[in-house]
Design a protein around this motif. Structure first.
Motif, short mmCIF file in Angstrom:
data_model
loop_
_atom_site.label_atom_id
_atom_site.label_comp_id
_atom_site.label_asym_id
_atom_site.label_seq_id
_atom_site.Cartn_x
_atom_site.Cartn_y
_atom_site.Cartn_z
N THR A 1 0.93 -1.41 -0.33
CA THR A 1 -0.10 -0.12 0.02
C THR A 1 0.96 1.39 -0.45
N GLU A 2 0.36 2.52 -0.55
CA GLU A 2 1.30 3.52 -0.97
C GLU A 2 0.56 4.66 -0.93
N PRO A 3 0.08 5.74 0.11
CA PRO A 3 0.61 5.58 0.86
C PRO A 3 0.15 4.93 2.32
N SER A 4 1.04 4.88 3.04
CA SER A 4 0.14 3.47 4.10
C SER A 4 -0.13 4.31 5.74
N ALA A 5 -1.27 3.27 6.36
CA ALA A 5 -1.48 3.74 7.50
C ALA A 5 -1.29 2.65 8.18
N GLU A 6 -1.38 3.70 10.06
CA GLU A 6 -2.32 2.37 11.21
C GLU A 6 -3.06 3.75 11.33
N LEU A 7 -4.52 2.55 11.79
CA LEU A 7 -5.57 3.23 12.22
C LEU A 7 -5.14 2.88 13.95
N TYR A 8 -6.57 4.43 14.58
CA TYR A 8 -6.47 4.19 16.06
C TYR A 8 -7.60 4.44 16.07
N VAL A 9 -7.69 4.23 16.72
CA VAL A 9 -9.11 4.44 18.11
C VAL A 9 -9.25 4.70 18.96
N THR A 10 -9.83 5.94 19.49
CA THR A 10 -10.10 6.11 21.60
C THR A 10 -10.07 5.16 22.00
N CYS A 11 -9.83 4.77 23.19
CA CYS A 11 -9.31 3.58 23.69
C CYS A 11 -10.97 3.04 24.39
N PHE A 12 -11.27 2.35 23.47
CA PHE A 12 -12.81 2.18 24.64
C PHE A 12 -12.78 0.73 26.05
N ILE A 13 -11.93 1.46 26.19
CA ILE A 13 -12.01 0.40 27.72
C ILE A 13 -11.86 1.73 28.99
N CYS A 14 -11.08 2.89 28.58
CA CYS A 14 -10.77 4.04 29.56
C CYS A 14 -12.20 5.49 28.59
N GLY A 15 -12.27 5.42 27.15
CA GLY A 15 -12.61 7.00 27.16
C GLY A 15 -11.98 7.72 26.42
N GLY A 16 -10.80 6.93 25.74
CA GLY A 16 -9.62 8.01 25.35
C GLY A 16 -9.43 8.89 26.17
N SER A 17 -8.99 9.04 28.05
CA SER A 17 -8.27 9.96 29.11
C SER A 17 -7.34 8.70 29.42
N GLY A 18 -6.97 7.50 29.16
CA GLY A 18 -5.78 7.02 29.80
C GLY A 18 -5.67 6.77 30.91
N LYS A 19 -6.96 6.73 31.43
CA LYS A 19 -6.90 6.51 32.82
C LYS A 19 -8.38 5.71 33.43
N ARG A 20 -7.73 4.51 34.67
CA ARG A 20 -8.69 4.65 34.97
C ARG A 20 -9.15 4.73 36.19
N GLY A 21 -10.25 5.88 36.49
CA GLY A 21 -10.42 6.14 37.99
C GLY A 21 -9.30 7.20 38.44
N ALA A 22 -8.70 6.62 39.60
CA ALA A 22 -7.37 6.39 40.27
C ALA A 22 -6.34 6.23 39.63
N ASP A 23 -6.71 4.81 38.37
CA ASP A 23 -5.24 3.66 38.21
C ASP A 23 -4.98 4.40 36.39
N PRO A 24 -3.76 3.86 35.92
CA PRO A 24 -3.52 4.15 34.93
C PRO A 24 -4.42 3.34 33.99
N CYS A 25 -4.85 3.51 32.44
CA CYS A 25 -5.82 2.39 31.64
C CYS A 25 -4.05 1.42 30.89
N ARG A 26 -4.73 0.03 31.20
CA ARG A 26 -3.25 -0.61 30.78
C ARG A 26 -3.51 -0.82 29.04
N PRO A 27 -4.62 -1.58 28.68
CA PRO A 27 -5.50 -1.89 27.58
C PRO A 27 -4.33 -0.75 26.09
N CYS A 28 -4.52 0.27 26.46
CA CYS A 28 -4.40 1.87 26.00
C CYS A 28 -2.53 1.91 26.36
N LYS A 29 -2.34 1.75 27.33
CA LYS A 29 -1.03 1.89 28.03
C LYS A 29 -0.83 3.51 28.32
#
Ligand code: PHE
Length: 371
Positions: free
Chosen positions: A275-303
């Motif tokens: 493919t040219e051009p090529s891309a990787e597709l990202y979606v907002t983390c559906f675990i933490c909703g894109g915040s990167g946090k789960r409550g006070a804890d870090p969201c692991r699935p999206c690092k």
């Protein structure tokens, strides 16, 4: 069982009649006492055995000893008797009381029924079906191809030239003993579903819109996020007027259909030979909703990044069309996009499973949870 064959002294019709009658009566009463298969066999042997069975004895004692003038009459009677006894013995079966006979047919309707466990769709199959159906609603059809593939379809026709370092990005499992064949004919376990792009374009003239689910293999030792066998879904759309905007719009729609209308998509430049051009597709983390946090804890699935990579994609490289140009894919006239995603990883995230190996161990305790 006290019947034994009497020796006859009187060969008159009446005496023969009486002797025959006694014999039949004895046979009937012994038959009535038969209770088991063993009894039945003993009964049959006692009456029918060639050597010294009762019929044989009757033959010996009543016929051979008969005086000459009585032989004819005795012969007729003995034959008649033998026929009747044979009939009795052959029709014999283990006699049962009526209650015994009916016992196996009775049903205790108060007993609980036999529960037959109902199977369920495997979570990877279910996720595959969900993804496929999103694209079917957009007019895509489903194509499939072989898991044991040639070097040509897995690499060469996808614009990985022989000996090109891009081949090293896919840790390929090769089929042994192929060295004597030309390289493009050598067999391997396909490392992605992309070879089916070529196989489809060889068979189907443009326009095409297909999704390709299937298993692929790579030389990755199994761990919580890797498996030598895993599942992909490939997509390919080719027509005369397809643009990168179509790629973005289609995949954005698909991600919203799969993960909910509030997810956002994000394309980052990448590289694939086909493919040219090529891309990787990202979606907002559906675990933490894109915040990167789960409550006070870090969201692991999206690092903690708030984004999850879901697939690789891009515009079909004109060199790829070059391999199928004789079937209507003139690189100057047609354009298309392709994408490929790993189903297992999406199923892991979707069901919150923390070890990929659970999907492939076939442990009913794990799989039961997806009923
Ligand atoms: N085949 C690629 C892989 O397995 C994914 C991909 C498919 C990328 C189609 C671009 C287009 O990594």
């Amino acid at each position: 069982m006290d019947y034994s064959v009497p020796r006859l002294t009187d060969y008159s019709a009446a005496a023969l009649e009486r002797a025959a009658g006694e014999s039949i009566a004895a046979c009937q009463s012994e038959l009535a006492a038969v209770r088991s298969d063993g009894d039945l066999k003993a009964f049959r042997d006692r009456w029918m055995a060639r050597k010294n069975g009762i019929l044989t004895q009757i033959n010996e004692l009543w016929l051979k000893d008969a005086p000459r003038e009585a032989k004819r009459e005795a012969g007729i009677r003995v034959n008649d008797l033998k026929a009747r006894i044979t009939e009795l013995v052959e029709a014999a079966h283990v006699s049962e009381s009526r209650a015994d006979a009916l016992a196996p047919e009775t049903v205790d309707i108060t007993l609980p029924g036999v529960r037959r466990p109902i199977g369920a769709e495997h979570p990877v199959v279910r996720t595959t079906n969900e993804i496929v159906s999103v694209f079917q609603k957009l007019g895509y059809s489903v194509a499939e191809g072989p898991v044991v593939e040639t070097d040509y379809y897995n690499f060469e026709a996808l614009n990985f030239p022989p000996n090109h370092p891009a081949r090293d990005t896919q840790d390929t499992l090769f089929i042994a003993g192929q060295q004597s064949r030309p390289q493009r004919e050598r067999l391997l376990l396909r490392t992605h579903t992309s070879p089916v792009q070529i196989r489809t374009m060889e068979k189907m003239r443009p326009p095409v819109r297909i999704v390709i689910p299937g298993t692929v293999h790579r030389n990755d030792p199994p761990d919580a996020s890797h498996s030598p066998m895993f599942h992909q879904i490939e997509g390919l759309a080719v027509d005369t007027n397809i643009t990168f905007g179509d790629l973005k719009g289609t995949l954005d729609h698909a991600m919203k259909a799969l993960f909910g209308s509030s997810v956002k998509t994000h394309f980052r430049p990448s590289f694939f030979p086909f493919t040219e051009p090529s891309a990787e597709l990202y979606v907002t983390c559906f675990i933490c909703g894109g915040s990167g946090k789960r409550g006070a804890d870090p969201c692991r699935p999206c690092k903690q990044t708030g984004w999850i990579e879901v697939l690789g994609c891009g515009m079909v490289d004109p060199n790829v069309f070059g391999f199928v140009k004789d079937n209507g894919y003139d690189p100057k006239k047609v354009a298309g996009f392709a994408f490929g995603m790993g189903v297992d990883r999406l199923a892991l995230l979707k069901y919150g499973v923390d070890d990929l190996q659970y999907f492939f161990q076939g442990d009913v305790r794990f799989l039961q949870q997806f009923r």
